[in-house]
Each structure stands twice: as C-alpha cells, then as structure tokens.
Design a protein around this motif. Structure first.
Motif, PDB file in Angstrom:
ATOM      1  N   GLN A 190       0.841  -1.198   0.000  1.00 48.14           N
ATOM      2  CA  GLN A 190       0.000   0.000   0.000  1.00 48.14           C
ATOM      3  C   GLN A 190       0.872   1.243   0.000  1.00 48.14           C
ATOM      4  O   GLN A 190       1.947   1.267   0.609  1.00 48.14           O
ATOM      5  CB  GLN A 190      -0.910  -0.003   1.227  1.00 48.14           C
ATOM      6  N   GLN A 191       0.384   2.263  -0.653  1.00 54.93           N
ATOM      7  CA  GLN A 191       1.118   3.513  -0.775  1.00 54.93           C
ATOM      8  C   GLN A 191       0.437   4.575   0.091  1.00 54.93           C
ATOM      9  O   GLN A 191      -0.600   5.120  -0.270  1.00 54.93           O
ATOM     10  CB  GLN A 191       1.162   3.959  -2.241  1.00 54.93           C
ATOM     11  N   PHE A 192       1.028   4.842   1.253  1.00 57.11           N
ATOM     12  CA  PHE A 192       0.420   5.777   2.205  1.00 57.11           C
ATOM     13  C   PHE A 192       0.815   7.217   1.875  1.00 57.11           C
ATOM     14  O   PHE A 192       1.412   7.933   2.676  1.00 57.11           O
ATOM     15  CB  PHE A 192       0.816   5.416   3.634  1.00 57.11           C
ATOM     16  N   VAL A 193       0.474   7.619   0.666  1.00 57.88           N
ATOM     17  CA  VAL A 193       0.706   8.993   0.224  1.00 57.88           C
ATOM     18  C   VAL A 193      -0.504   9.840   0.602  1.00 57.88           C
ATOM     19  O   VAL A 193      -1.637   9.359   0.573  1.00 57.88           O
ATOM     20  CB  VAL A 193       0.936   9.033  -1.305  1.00 57.88           C
ATOM     21  N   GLN A 194      -0.271  11.084   0.986  1.00 56.54           N
ATOM     22  CA  GLN A 194      -1.350  11.971   1.386  1.00 56.54           C
ATOM     23  C   GLN A 194      -2.353  12.174   0.259  1.00 56.54           C
ATOM     24  O   GLN A 194      -1.981  12.446  -0.886  1.00 56.54           O
ATOM     25  CB  GLN A 194      -0.778  13.333   1.801  1.00 56.54           C
ATOM     26  N   GLY A 195      -3.650  12.020   0.577  1.00 58.36           N
ATOM     27  CA  GLY A 195      -4.699  12.319  -0.382  1.00 58.36           C
ATOM     28  C   GLY A 195      -5.114  13.776  -0.313  1.00 58.36           C
ATOM     29  O   GLY A 195      -4.769  14.492   0.641  1.00 58.36           O
ATOM     30  N   ASN A 196      -5.844  14.246  -1.298  1.00 57.50           N
ATOM     31  CA  ASN A 196      -6.307  15.628  -1.316  1.00 57.50           C
ATOM     32  C   ASN A 196      -7.368  15.864  -0.238  1.00 57.50           C
ATOM     33  O   ASN A 196      -8.086  14.948   0.161  1.00 57.50           O
ATOM     34  CB  ASN A 196      -6.893  15.984  -2.683  1.00 57.50           C
ATOM     35  N   MET A 197      -7.466  17.116   0.210  1.00 53.15           N
ATOM     36  CA  MET A 197      -8.481  17.505   1.186  1.00 53.15           C
ATOM     37  C   MET A 197      -9.770  17.889   0.459  1.00 53.15           C
ATOM     38  O   MET A 197      -9.750  18.674  -0.484  1.00 53.15           O
ATOM     39  CB  MET A 197      -8.003  18.693   2.022  1.00 53.15           C
ATOM     40  N   GLN A 198     -10.872  17.322   0.919  1.00 50.44           N
ATOM     41  CA  GLN A 198     -12.188  17.686   0.413  1.00 50.44           C
ATOM     42  C   GLN A 198     -12.969  18.323   1.567  1.00 50.44           C
ATOM     43  O   GLN A 198     -13.277  17.651   2.551  1.00 50.44           O
ATOM     44  CB  GLN A 198     -12.926  16.463  -0.122  1.00 50.44           C
TER      45      GLN A 198
END
Length: 433
Positions: free
Chosen positions: A66-74
């Motif tokens: 799994q790639q625990f990269v930050q997702g965008n804020m909604q």
C-alpha cells in the motif's frame, strides 16, 4: 519449463490487473490508500550449474504494498468530518468495552443514539483523557476512551468570584457616602451589573455602585445590591468583615488610588460579601470581587468605563455545538456559554505502516510486521494536524491507473502469446516422424 515461465508471467499480469482494478474501484473511497503489485524474477541455478547459460524461470509476486501517500483535502459542511494532514491514523474501537483497536484514515464521523462519536461502520472514535484546561493527562493507548458527547453540561456551578476592571472618573463630583440610596441615581457616581448564578442554576442580578467619597481624596465607596424585593426595591448586600465602612446598617468597601490614577488598594482585600440568602432552596452565595488583578484606574476625561466584567458561575445548558481543533482537542459548547473539553483525538502511527493488515472499510490492524503503535497528540512529533470539516480523498490517480491497466493488459497478452508459441513448438516436435 517455458510453459511454466509464461504461466508465472500470466499470474503476475493478472495480479497487477487486480491491484489496478481495485485502485480504480476505490477512487472515491474516503481515506483509501492505493496498492501496487511488486514483482521479482525467479532465477535458480544448481551448485554445479553454468550461470553463463542459465535462463530465468519467470516472475514471482513479492508483495502487494500500500502507498500511504497523502490524499487531497475535500472540505465539507460537517464539523465532525476529520482529515489528517500529515502522518498518523485515527484509532477506532469496534464496540464499547472492546480492547480491540482498528486504525483508519477515513474521518467521516457522526454521533450515534447514545452520544458517542462513531464512523459509518459504527466504530467508536478513541480519544486521550484531558484535564479541565484541555491538556492531555495520559498518552497511553490503555487509558484511551471512546469519545462521548454529553447532552447537557451537567450540574450548574454557583458564582464565587466576579472579575471587574474599570476606570472611575477623577473629575466626577464628590458625594456624601452616608447619603447613598440605590434608588436615587444622584447619590452615587456610577454603577454596573452582572448576572450571577446560585447552586441551582438560577440567575441573579448583582449591581455594584461607586460613590466618589467627599471625605478623602482619591477614595471611592463601593456598595452592592442583588435582585429586588416584593416592593421592587434593590436588596442590599453586606460586604464581609473586616468591612471598609458602614452606613445605614450596610457594610461597604472602599477603593483608593494613587495620585497618578493607578490602583492603590481596597478595604477589605479581597472584597468578599457576607453569605447572601437566595430563594428556591439554593445555597447562600458568597461572592468575591477581584479588582486588584484587573488594573482599575482613576483617570479624567474618560468617564466611567468597564474594561472587564465576568463571573465564574454557569447555569445548566444544552449542547449547542462541537468544535475540534488542529491539535485534536474536542470541545462541547453549551447554550450557557460553558465549554467543556471532552478529550483529544488519539493519533497513532507505525514504524512500518505497509506492514498493517487490511480488514476492509478502509481500516487496518497492527501486525508483527507493522510493529506496535506509537500513540500521541496531533501536531506533536511525527503526527500531522487534524482538519475539522474536511475529508481526505483517495490517493488514487485515475490517469496513472488507466495507463497501468493498459500496460498490465499488454503484459498478459504477451505472456499468452508466449504460451501459444510454446504450444506451436511442442506440436511441431510431436509431429516429427
């Protein structure tokens, strides 16, 4: 052997397609972390084999990481929607009293019928216990608790102290203190009122009167009344011994200033009332007036100015709102103006987040590979900040996933073609006569 080599390639391409398809399917899943299939080659040579002429034996799926990269804020309209900006996970409990803890980045929370903060799966958000001032009292996972929002602020709190910061006009006319009458404005210089509360939460109006004393320069007399009697007359409040002075059977305090208008002292210090009887069966009120810590002054050309007027009592209030700060502190706000810290959202992180085990619903549990959780507060150490009124979107890049889907499909077709070529060779050999 070449059949097996191509078959391993088919299996690898199929695994890549599955991982890519799962990423695409969860492109809109809150807090979802994309996965990546990683492969290694199979290369085996015996102890006496010739490595110069050896060929590989295909590929092997090493891990789907799994790639625990930050997702965008909604951003949303709900204050209970939480997103983590940086590292860390929310800790949730599957049930009340359960010692099991799951971890998630999906912060879509709400309130259940019992007042607990839960996610859409009914899991309870865990928080660290806090002191009355909002500081954390323990950062151990064993002392964490499910966050409960009370319906009311509980028992009312009787007023014990009134904070008062004022300026009294030095150019006001001096008056005879003995002539003071709360019903006659001409007998006092200025007045101000504040609402105080008894032990049952009933409100009472406390009025403080200021009289510039004609008997001494830079000296003021202070009288108090609370509420009115059946005839509508203000009820006097005796300021407790050692009283400054007494007139008409009412004890009053005195306040003196220096020649430069700065505060000198009050008599008595502090100014404390005698127990004040209140109707309704509540405990008598004993009030302390704190002037010395609020820098009262006596300056000309300003008039009577109230710079600070507050008291420490509250009545019973109903829940009016909930606020969650960047540090994760959850505060319940009530209609009586009270604000109660409920706890701090627990933050957890792992030395090897990729070692966590997926259990569905965008949740994970710890494993030996992940290590034990590191627990703390948002905004400290390695932990990120908490954004209230926002959700972390999936970190899936649809464009990249579609390109990878085409690549995996081509790999699958190429390996299938290799099997077809191997079959043709086998048929040729079998048909030799």
């Amino acid at each position: 052997m070449s059949f097996n080599t191509s078959l391993s390639g088919l299996n690898g391409a199929s695994k890549d397609l599955s991982a890519t398809s799962n990423n695409i399917a969860n492109a809109n899943s809150t807090g979802f972390k994309k996965s990546r299939a990683e492969f290694g080659d199979i290369y085996a040579v015996s102890a006496f084999g010739n490595i110069k002429t050896a060929t590989g034996q295909g590929s092997l799926t090493q891990v789907v990481s799994q790639q625990f990269v930050q997702g965008n804020m909604q951003f949303t309209d709900s204050g209970l929607d939480l997103a983590i900006s940086g590292s860390g996970f929310f800790a949730v409990s599957p049930s009340l009293g359960s010692l099991e803890v799951n971890y998630t980045r999906a912060g879509a929370f709400g309130i259940d019928k019992d007042g607990y903060i839960v996610n859409s799966s009914g899991q309870y958000l865990m928080g660290l216990p806090v002191n009355p001032d909002g500081t954390v009292s323990s950062t151990s996972l064993s002392t964490a608790k499910q966050l409960l929002v009370p319906a009311s602020s509980g028992a009312p709190r009787a007023t014990t102290e009134v904070e008062l910061g004022i300026n009294v006009p030095s150019d006001a006319s001096a008056l005879a203190v003995a002539d003071f009458d709360p019903k006659e404005p001409s007998t006092y210089t200025s007045a101000t009122s504040v609402t105080v509360y008894d032990s049952l939460g009933d409100a009472h109006v406390l009025t403080t009167y200021f009289v510039k004393d004609d008997a001494a320069p830079n000296q003021w007399a202070m009288f108090q009344t609370m509420d009115t009697d059946a005839a509508g007359d203000p009820i006097p409040v005796d300021l407790a011994a050692p009283a400054g002075s007494s007139t008409g059977g009412i004890d009053y305090a005195t306040m003196t200033f220096n020649s430069d208008g700065t505060f000198d002292a009050t008599t008595p210090l502090p100014i404390t009332s005698s127990p004040i009887a209140v109707p309704g069966g509540a405990d008598p009120l004993t009030l302390t007036m704190d002037l010395e810590h609020n820098a009262p002054t006596q300056f000309a050309n300003l008039g009577f100015v109230v710079n600070k007027l507050s008291q420490d009592g509250v009545t019973t209030g109903r829940l009016s709102g909930l606020s969650i700060g960047e540090d994760g502190l959850v505060r319940a706000n009530f209609s009586n103006g009270d604000s109660t810290p409920l706890g701090k959202v627990l933050m957890a992180d792992f030395r090897n987040a990729q070692g966590l085990k997926q259990i569905g619903n965008n949740s994970w549990v710890e494993t030996i590979a992940s290590g034990t959780p590191l627990v703390g507060e948002a905004g400290t150490g390695r932990f990120g900040l908490i954004q209230s009124g926002a959700l972390e979107a999936s970190n899936v890049d649809l464009t990249a996933e579609l390109v990878n889907l085409i690549t995996a499909q081509r790999n699958f077709q190429a390996n299938a073609k290799a099997i077809e070529a191997n079959k043709a060779l086998s048929d040729t050999i079998i048909n030799i006569r």
